[in-house]
Write a protein that holds these residues in place. Structure first.
Motif, PDB file in Angstrom:
ATOM      1  N   THR A   8       0.726  -1.158  -0.157  1.00 21.79           N
ATOM      2  CA  THR A   8       0.000  -0.088   0.015  1.00 21.79           C
ATOM      3  C   THR A   8       0.902   1.222   0.048  1.00 21.79           C
ATOM      4  O   THR A   8       0.531   2.335  -0.811  1.00 21.79           O
ATOM      5  CB  THR A   8      -0.888  -0.066   1.112  1.00 21.79           C
ATOM      6  OG1 THR A   8      -1.579  -1.161   1.463  1.00 21.79           O
ATOM      7  CG2 THR A   8      -2.169   1.014   0.859  1.00 21.79           C
ATOM      8  N   ALA A   9       1.937   1.186   0.750  1.00 22.79           N
ATOM      9  CA  ALA A   9       2.941   2.334   0.983  1.00 22.79           C
ATOM     10  C   ALA A   9       3.436   2.533  -0.489  1.00 22.79           C
ATOM     11  O   ALA A   9       3.637   3.796  -0.824  1.00 22.79           O
ATOM     12  CB  ALA A   9       3.839   1.911   2.078  1.00 22.79           C
ATOM     13  N   LEU A  10       3.657   1.439  -1.473  1.00 26.07           N
ATOM     14  CA  LEU A  10       4.156   1.593  -2.614  1.00 26.07           C
ATOM     15  C   LEU A  10       3.251   2.647  -3.497  1.00 26.07           C
ATOM     16  O   LEU A  10       3.659   3.438  -4.282  1.00 26.07           O
ATOM     17  CB  LEU A  10       4.482   0.609  -3.177  1.00 26.07           C
ATOM     18  CG  LEU A  10       5.309   0.071  -4.390  1.00 26.07           C
ATOM     19  CD1 LEU A  10       6.651   0.430  -4.153  1.00 26.07           C
ATOM     20  CD2 LEU A  10       5.008  -1.060  -5.206  1.00 26.07           C
ATOM     21  N   TYR A  11       2.081   2.442  -3.417  1.00 22.42           N
ATOM     22  CA  TYR A  11       1.055   2.874  -4.170  1.00 22.42           C
ATOM     23  C   TYR A  11       0.904   4.262  -3.787  1.00 22.42           C
ATOM     24  O   TYR A  11       0.888   4.987  -4.523  1.00 22.42           O
ATOM     25  CB  TYR A  11      -0.170   2.270  -4.179  1.00 22.42           C
ATOM     26  CG  TYR A  11      -1.436   2.533  -5.158  1.00 22.42           C
ATOM     27  CD1 TYR A  11      -1.281   3.532  -6.045  1.00 22.42           C
ATOM     28  CD2 TYR A  11      -2.372   2.093  -5.194  1.00 22.42           C
ATOM     29  CE1 TYR A  11      -2.141   4.121  -6.983  1.00 22.42           C
ATOM     30  CE2 TYR A  11      -3.509   2.353  -6.180  1.00 22.42           C
ATOM     31  CZ  TYR A  11      -3.322   3.426  -6.956  1.00 22.42           C
ATOM     32  OH  TYR A  11      -4.241   3.686  -8.018  1.00 22.42           O
ATOM     33  N   LEU A  12       0.597   4.613  -2.513  1.00 17.43           N
ATOM     34  CA  LEU A  12       0.229   5.717  -2.000  1.00 17.43           C
ATOM     35  C   LEU A  12       1.427   6.511  -2.183  1.00 17.43           C
ATOM     36  O   LEU A  12       1.186   7.937  -2.177  1.00 17.43           O
ATOM     37  CB  LEU A  12      -0.089   5.695  -0.499  1.00 17.43           C
ATOM     38  CG  LEU A  12      -1.437   5.040  -0.434  1.00 17.43           C
ATOM     39  CD1 LEU A  12      -1.844   4.887   1.235  1.00 17.43           C
ATOM     40  CD2 LEU A  12      -2.528   5.591  -1.100  1.00 17.43           C
ATOM     41  N   SER A  13       2.650   6.259  -2.121  1.00 21.83           N
ATOM     42  CA  SER A  13       3.912   7.234  -1.971  1.00 21.83           C
ATOM     43  C   SER A  13       3.885   7.799  -3.655  1.00 21.83           C
ATOM     44  O   SER A  13       3.905   8.871  -3.751  1.00 21.83           O
ATOM     45  CB  SER A  13       5.117   6.589  -1.799  1.00 21.83           C
ATOM     46  OG  SER A  13       6.296   7.242  -1.902  1.00 21.83           O
ATOM     47  N   GLY A  14       3.585   6.888  -4.529  1.00 19.49           N
ATOM     48  CA  GLY A  14       3.401   7.241  -5.868  1.00 19.49           C
ATOM     49  C   GLY A  14       2.285   8.087  -6.014  1.00 19.49           C
ATOM     50  O   GLY A  14       2.239   9.177  -6.882  1.00 19.49           O
ATOM     51  N   PHE A  15       1.233   8.076  -5.684  1.00 16.14           N
ATOM     52  CA  PHE A  15      -0.100   8.806  -5.671  1.00 16.14           C
ATOM     53  C   PHE A  15       0.236  10.353  -5.065  1.00 16.14           C
ATOM     54  O   PHE A  15       0.034  11.259  -5.891  1.00 16.14           O
ATOM     55  CB  PHE A  15      -1.351   8.108  -5.267  1.00 16.14           C
ATOM     56  CG  PHE A  15      -2.569   8.972  -5.364  1.00 16.14           C
ATOM     57  CD1 PHE A  15      -2.933   9.311  -6.597  1.00 16.14           C
ATOM     58  CD2 PHE A  15      -3.204   9.761  -4.098  1.00 16.14           C
ATOM     59  CE1 PHE A  15      -4.120  10.108  -6.652  1.00 16.14           C
ATOM     60  CE2 PHE A  15      -4.261  10.290  -4.046  1.00 16.14           C
ATOM     61  CZ  PHE A  15      -4.746  10.648  -5.327  1.00 16.14           C
ATOM     62  N   THR A  57       6.826  -1.137   6.368  1.00 23.86           N
ATOM     63  CA  THR A  57       5.634  -1.231   6.215  1.00 23.86           C
ATOM     64  C   THR A  57       4.825   0.487   6.291  1.00 23.86           C
ATOM     65  O   THR A  57       5.620   1.311   6.182  1.00 23.86           O
ATOM     66  CB  THR A  57       4.716  -2.193   7.270  1.00 23.86           C
ATOM     67  OG1 THR A  57       3.563  -2.215   7.204  1.00 23.86           O
ATOM     68  CG2 THR A  57       4.882  -1.233   8.753  1.00 23.86           C
ATOM     69  N   SER A  58       3.545   0.345   6.660  1.00 24.03           N
ATOM     70  CA  SER A  58       2.860   1.866   6.726  1.00 24.03           C
ATOM     71  C   SER A  58       3.503   2.164   8.131  1.00 24.03           C
ATOM     72  O   SER A  58       3.574   1.839   9.150  1.00 24.03           O
ATOM     73  CB  SER A  58       1.499   1.523   6.868  1.00 24.03           C
ATOM     74  OG  SER A  58       0.980   0.366   7.857  1.00 24.03           O
ATOM     75  N   PHE A  77       2.034   7.099   5.414  1.00 25.26           N
ATOM     76  CA  PHE A  77       1.830   6.012   4.456  1.00 25.26           C
ATOM     77  C   PHE A  77       2.540   6.278   3.057  1.00 25.26           C
ATOM     78  O   PHE A  77       2.224   5.963   1.877  1.00 25.26           O
ATOM     79  CB  PHE A  77       0.496   5.953   3.996  1.00 25.26           C
ATOM     80  CG  PHE A  77      -0.020   4.487   4.404  1.00 25.26           C
ATOM     81  CD1 PHE A  77       0.562   3.452   3.973  1.00 25.26           C
ATOM     82  CD2 PHE A  77      -1.530   4.365   4.875  1.00 25.26           C
ATOM     83  CE1 PHE A  77       0.073   2.217   4.197  1.00 25.26           C
ATOM     84  CE2 PHE A  77      -1.939   3.136   5.037  1.00 25.26           C
ATOM     85  CZ  PHE A  77      -1.393   2.062   4.620  1.00 25.26           C
ATOM     86  N   GLY A  78       3.942   6.509   3.073  1.00 26.45           N
ATOM     87  CA  GLY A  78       4.851   6.844   1.831  1.00 26.45           C
ATOM     88  C   GLY A  78       4.718   8.344   1.428  1.00 26.45           C
ATOM     89  O   GLY A  78       5.745   8.486   0.763  1.00 26.45           O
ATOM     90  N   ALA A  79       3.733   9.175   1.956  1.00 26.94           N
ATOM     91  CA  ALA A  79       3.737  10.442   1.495  1.00 26.94           C
ATOM     92  C   ALA A  79       4.891  11.353   1.891  1.00 26.94           C
ATOM     93  O   ALA A  79       5.315  12.155   1.299  1.00 26.94           O
ATOM     94  CB  ALA A  79       2.487  11.065   1.807  1.00 26.94           C
ATOM     95  N   PRO A  80       5.295  11.281   3.365  1.00 26.62           N
ATOM     96  CA  PRO A  80       6.443  12.025   4.021  1.00 26.62           C
ATOM     97  C   PRO A  80       7.749  11.911   3.171  1.00 26.62           C
ATOM     98  O   PRO A  80       8.273  13.108   2.721  1.00 26.62           O
ATOM     99  CB  PRO A  80       6.557  11.506   5.294  1.00 26.62           C
ATOM    100  CG  PRO A  80       5.244  10.830   5.764  1.00 26.62           C
ATOM    101  CD  PRO A  80       4.839  10.171   4.422  1.00 26.62           C
ATOM    102  N   GLN A  81       7.845  10.696   2.606  1.00 27.57           N
ATOM    103  CA  GLN A  81       9.023  10.487   1.611  1.00 27.57           C
ATOM    104  C   GLN A  81       8.762  11.175   0.188  1.00 27.57           C
ATOM    105  O   GLN A  81       9.850  11.773   0.030  1.00 27.57           O
ATOM    106  CB  GLN A  81       9.265   8.970   1.549  1.00 27.57           C
ATOM    107  CG  GLN A  81       9.673   8.145   2.661  1.00 27.57           C
ATOM    108  CD  GLN A  81       8.283   7.546   3.273  1.00 27.57           C
ATOM    109  OE1 GLN A  81       7.194   8.166   3.603  1.00 27.57           O
ATOM    110  NE2 GLN A  81       8.280   6.327   3.657  1.00 27.57           N
ATOM    111  N   ALA A  82       7.593  10.958  -0.323  1.00 26.11           N
ATOM    112  CA  ALA A  82       7.250  11.450  -1.719  1.00 26.11           C
ATOM    113  C   ALA A  82       7.479  13.151  -1.462  1.00 26.11           C
ATOM    114  O   ALA A  82       7.820  13.676  -2.406  1.00 26.11           O
ATOM    115  CB  ALA A  82       5.812  11.057  -2.097  1.00 26.11           C
ATOM    116  N   MET A  83       6.828  13.670  -0.261  1.00 28.48           N
ATOM    117  CA  MET A  83       6.829  15.123  -0.276  1.00 28.48           C
ATOM    118  C   MET A  83       8.095  15.566   0.199  1.00 28.48           C
ATOM    119  O   MET A  83       8.561  16.826  -0.565  1.00 28.48           O
ATOM    120  CB  MET A  83       5.758  15.732   0.874  1.00 28.48           C
ATOM    121  CG  MET A  83       4.580  15.130   0.870  1.00 28.48           C
ATOM    122  SD  MET A  83       3.918  15.003  -1.119  1.00 28.48           S
ATOM    123  CE  MET A  83       3.794  16.569  -1.505  1.00 28.48           C
TER     124      MET A  83
END
Lengths: 290, 761
Positions: B323-330, B356-357, B361-367
């Motif tokens: 899930t983290a993989l998808y949400l990070s990309g989104f 894991t989450s 959920f992956g967004a802090p990294q993406a941002m």
């Protein structure tokens, strides 16, 4: 998990020393802020614990204009932090204590315990050495008084032998035109220093440097005096360029060890910066001191 | 936006569990003690990758006080995972049969009459390992010659995710400027106050009761039933109080599993609590990510296209990492409109603690990557970072192509408010800077990877004769205050006071199913279910009120503040308690009961609603030591209608401390797969003295999909901070921080490199 042990609770110093002499596999506890951590990790597993928390004879803060400051071994960090006379005469000690771990630790941990533990990252060691302190320790057979900068021998090792208790810390009366400063470098305010530096400066009447002490924390196996850096400054008229040079020498003279919190290179660099800054701060205090 | 005036919503409501907690009366799993209870301990692998050749438990069994020793052979050997819709992603045997894949992985468990004996017994278990070559970094593990961690998984690629919309290549061609950067984002420990803990009690009637520190009693129930071969209904999970979760506690953990396995063999209760060290080394972590980001922009600041590739360190198992993989990309596309967007994420197995989450959920990294790069692009082109964000930001009614539909969006107001705040600070002293970052976050997930046949959230409300209310919800309070949120929504809807509501949660036998506390879902989803249940109950009450008052049916009736009345003539009515009594009599003594549920429909792929925010971080750098001091964090925040002001402040401050920790303090360094700081001395968590002022500017929006217009508030606030700090440092010192955490050493290195570059010029 902490091992099972026998608990000894002496009521007086005499009884404490006698008990300590009788029991070989014995560790002294007076709050356990350092000891209990290593016991929990299983690194130390003594058969006996000698609790000197209740030996009231060793809990005191005395000051005399000529003799200076005497702090009993079981005096807590918090008592030192909150002492009016120490705040007035040795403000650097209060500033150091204010950033020593948490209030809970300071309420329970003692100055004697801290020094006996001899962690090179401990805060009181460098500051007290910069203040030219002596330490008194002894056993049922007698007492010894040694300069604090000779007391520490190696990582977690002091001159004391089995059966010895720390009794008192003595800090000489401040000289005129004296300043002393301490700062540690860490990520969290209440942590032990990744590295630390204490410096004291005494000036002659003509403004030249009469004496200087630079003591580094967590920069080697013991609170480390960097004498080459000190020698650079003695007798000279001090200025920023000299402080910077002393910092550079200190960063070469120290022997820090890398761990996950900082590389050796970074430690040396920051020790140099802190040395420079603490010298300047101590110097400015000395200039304005009576 | 015009809101109705509320009696309870948006006031300062103290946590309804607060008194129990601060007086020490709240019973956490850690506190549960049952008659005859045994204590379990887990033996863990010292190797990052090894075959288990043999386990000899005889000496441990012989130790007086030991009641049982179990290994994988004593289990059904079920490969489980929370993505249970996909068999290939169920890859974790909690007690593995054939090999271990990370240091700290459980290999055996002991139950004894005391914890000390159980621990001593661990030393007597002899495991014969055949050590295998191991690999620790995703960019190594993906190479052809890397050791295979899971049989049949090529190049150790666990999951991939492709997200794309628009004509990306064409959109890049329209760009006047293209910038590329690589980033490295670290892991982070969840650091829950309560470590993983479970007490399992299996009784001769074939039923299992498990007290567990979980974010979702329902997931725990389903997962336990699956690995134990029981019916879901024969497993009762209790989680009355939970000491934090942060994304780390909704999978099956070794405390739940080993305690249940041993209890089933002994018919005795067994308690397993992780030590803090176990929690660090063996309870999963935030996903470390490598990001490659390529962004194309027009001279006037219009975003054209973005293309990103991400490689994440999945560790040994899937967990919630898929899930983290998808949400990070989104969320890496958030909160902007891209003509073309392409993301390729690769989750790679390694021989390390699984990731894991974790909150965001992956967004802090993406941002961290996206929001810094945007500032650098603005600097490269001489554009205003506020203006560029405003120009490209999401707006109400925008559709993220094929992904999401934005019904409410206060982003522009957030940007305006933070711009005002930053400008009000004037010129800053040397070595000090303010950085900004904007983002958004979801209000609950839509994709049903757990394959739940139940509605996503449900609630049952029952009204007692004296007007007090029993509210049964499946949503899980893990310290974030959801019980209080639900009580507020119930009180508002029913027209009573918060103290009239008793919330029942964390019990699968008595509460309706709910997916639990993750993905910022409960305020919106469980909140909607509670609102619906209370409306149902209120409607039943008002039917009697119509009859009782004998009024014209064109009038609307309502209850407010325990007073049932005509809306147009509030003085005409009757006390709510009298109404309840009358309704009971009229219903032949049946209690008034309302039911509610929520399942998202036609709301895209990701979430029914999105929060928006912009954050500013004011930081100062010591140019000689690299030390960072954070002065202040200010956030303009659109969470729709706030439900509880106090709860919101708590979430904001908690998120700021966690996100700042991620930005400059917390790290999980490993050597050959071994975590180097599994304790609270060496793992640095922000304490009170370092915590800066954290302020909030509330942006008023109304989310049509949320209860009373509410959407997520809390998890998303973790997203912008690392980037905002990075931008503050960029503004203060002119250095670009591409690796987390931003340590003093990394700051000094960047300063040195900058000096060298300037010298070369």
């Amino acid at each position: 998990m902490i091992n099972d042990f026998h608990y000894l609770k002496p009521a007086s110093l005499k009884e404490a020393l006698a008990m300590y002499a009788e029991h070989d596999d014995c560790k002294v506890i007076c709050g356990g802020q350092s000891l209990l951590i290593v016991m929990r990790q299983g690194m130390v597993a003594p058969e006996y614990l000698l609790d000197i928390k209740h030996v009231k004879e060793l809990s005191y803060i005395k000051f005399d204009e000529k003799d200076g400051l005497r702090i009993g071994a079981t005096t807590t960090h918090r008592e030192i932090e909150k002492s009016d006379i120490i705040a007035k005469k040795y403000p650097v000690l209060v500033a150091m204590e204010e950033k020593l771990a948490s209030i809970q630790t300071r309420n329970w941990g003692t100055i004697g315990g801290n020094l006996a533990h001899a962690d090179p990252a401990g805060d009181p060691g460098p500051v007290l050495i910069a203040l030219n302190a002596e330490i008194k320790f002894g056993n049922s057979g007698g007492e010894k008084l040694v300069p604090l900068d000779e007391f520490f021998v190696d990582y977690f090792e002091t001159q004391m032998e089995q059966g010895d208790l720390v009794l008192e810390v003595h800090v000489p009366a401040p000289e005129p035109k004296f300043g002393c400063a301490y700062q540690k470098f860490n990520l969290l305010d209440s942590d032990m220093g990744i590295v630390a530096a204490a410096a004291s400066v005494t000036l002659n009447a003509d403004g030249t440097c009469k004496d200087v002490r630079i003591v580094l924390g967590n920069a080697g196996p013991i609170p480390l005096r960097v004498t080459k850096a000190e020698d650079l400054l003695k007798g000279k008229k001090l200025d920023d360029a000299l402080f910077a040079e002393a910092g550079t020498i200190a960063s070469e003279e120290c022997m820090p060890v890398a761990d996950i919190h900082a590389s050796e290179e970074h430690r040396r660099h920051v020790l140099g910066v802190l040395t420079k800054r603490m010298l300047k701060k101590a110097f400015e205090q000395a200039q304005t001191a009576a | 936006m015009s809101h109705a005036k509320y009696n309870v919503i948006n006031t300062h409501v103290h946590n309804i569990d607060g008194v129990a907690k601060v007086t020490g009366r709240a019973t956490y799993t850690f506190d549960v003690k049952l008659p005859g209870m045994l204590y379990g301990k887990i033996l863990r692998s010292p190797h990052a990758h090894a075959k288990i050749k043999n386990i000899d438990t005889s000496a441990a069994m012989a130790l007086p006080g030991v009641k049982i020793v179990v290994t994988g052979k004593d289990t059904l050997g079920v490969k489980q995972g929370i993505w249970r819709r996909y068999e290939e992603l169920c890859d974790e045997q909690v007690l593995p049969l054939e090999k271990v894949r990370y240091i700290g992985e459980p290999v055996a468990a002991v139950a004894a009459i005391t914890e000390e004996i159980a621990e001593a017994a661990l030393d007597l278990i002899e495991v014969d390992y055949e050590v295998l070559p191991a690999v620790y970094e995703p960019l190594e593990a993906i190479k052809k010659e890397a050791p295979t961690i899971h049989e049949g998984v090529e190049r150790n690629v666990n999951v991939t995710r492709h997200i794309e919309w628009g004509d990306v290549d064409e959109a890049f061609e329209e760009a006047d400027y293209i910038r590329e950067d690589w980033f490295k984002c670290s892991g982070q420990a969840h650091m829950c106050m309560e470590t993983r803990a479970a007490v399992s009690s299996f009784t001769p009637d074939g039923k299992l009761t498990c007290w567990a520190s979980t974010q979702s009693a329902y997931y725990t129930q389903g997962l336990l039933a699956g690995v134990l071969g029981l019916r879901e209904g024969d497993v009762r999970v209790l989680a009355p109080y939970v000491g934090g979760g942060f994304g780390g506690k909704f999978e099956l953990d070794a405390a739940m599993f080993t305690s249940a396995v041993m209890s089933m063999k002994l018919f005795k209760p067994v308690k397993v609590c992780f030590t803090r060290e176990e929690d660090f080394i063996a309870s999963k972590r935030r996903t470390p990510m490598f990001y490659y980001v390529r962004t194309g922009i027009k001279k006037d600041g219009t975003f054209c296209a973005r293309e990103s590739r991400m490689f994440s360190n999945g560790g040994a198992y899937t967990g919630m990492g898929a899930t983290a993989l998808y949400l990070s990309g989104f969320f890496h596309s958030f909160p902007y409109k891209w003509r073309g967007y392409r993301y390729d994420g690769y989750r790679v197995y390694t021989n390390t603690l699984p990731s894991t989450s974790m909150r965001g959920f992956g967004a802090p990294q993406a941002m961290f990557c996206s929001e810094q790069q945007i500032d650098w692009i603005c600097a490269d082109l001489g554009l205003d970072p506020f203006e560029v964000r405003r120009k490209n930001g999401h707006t109400e009614g925008y559709e993220v192509p094929g992904q999401a539909f934005i019904q409410s969006c206060g982003l522009e107001q957030c940007i305006n408010e933070i711009e005002k705040w930053v400008k009000s600070k004037g010129k800053l002293p040397a070595n000090r800077g303010i950085g900004i970052s904007s983002c958004g976050f979801m209000s609950g997930g839509i994709f049903n990877w757990f394959d739940s046949p139940y509605s996503f959230s449900s609630a049952v409300v029952t009204i007692n004769v004296d007007g007090t209310v029993e509210l049964h919800v499946g949503c899980q309070d893990i310290g974030q205050g959801s019980n209080t949120t639900m009580a507020i929504i119930a009180a508002e809807t029913l027209g009573v006071k918060v103290e009239d509501i008793r919330v029942h949660s964390g019990d699968t036998a008595h509460c309706p199913a709910d997916l639990g506390a993750w993905g910022s879902r409960q305020t919106l989803m469980a909140g909607n279910a509670v609102k619906m249940a209370c409306e149902d109950a209120k409607k039943q009450l008002l039917e009697f009120a119509y009859a009782e008052m004998g009024i014209n049916i064109v009038y609307d009736l309502d209850i407010k503040d325990r007073w049932a009345h005509i809306v147009a003539r509030p003085e005409r009515g009757l006390p709510y308690v009298d109404l309840v009594k009358k309704a009971l009599r009229a219903k032949d003594g049946q209690r008034i009961m309302g039911r509610g549920y929520y399942t998202p429909h036609r709301k895209g792929m990701i979430s029914p609603a999105y929060s928006y925010m912009m954050q500013a971080v004011d930081a100062e750098i010591d140019p000689e030591t690299g030390k960072i001091k954070i002065h202040e964090v200010m956030t303009a925040h659109d969470c729709g209608q706030p439900i509880n002001q106090l709860g919101l402040i708590g979430q904001l401050e908690g998120a700021a401390s966690m996100a700042l920790g991620y930005a400059y303090l917390e790290d999980m360094p490993m050597e050959d797969g071994k975590l180097m700081n599994p304790n609270l001395v060496d793992y640095k968590v922000i304490k009170a003295p370092e915590m800066p002022e954290a302020g909030i500017i509330e942006i008023d929006t109304f989310e049509p999909e949320g209860p009373y217009g509410a959407k997520e508030a809390g998890e998303g606030l973790t997203n912008p901070t690392a980037a905002a700090l990075g931008n503050a440092i960029y503004n203060a010192m002119g250095i670009q921080m591409k690796e987390l955490p931003i340590t003093p050493e990394r700051v000094l290195k960047a300063l040195r490199e900058k000096k060298e570059q300037e010298a070369q010029k």
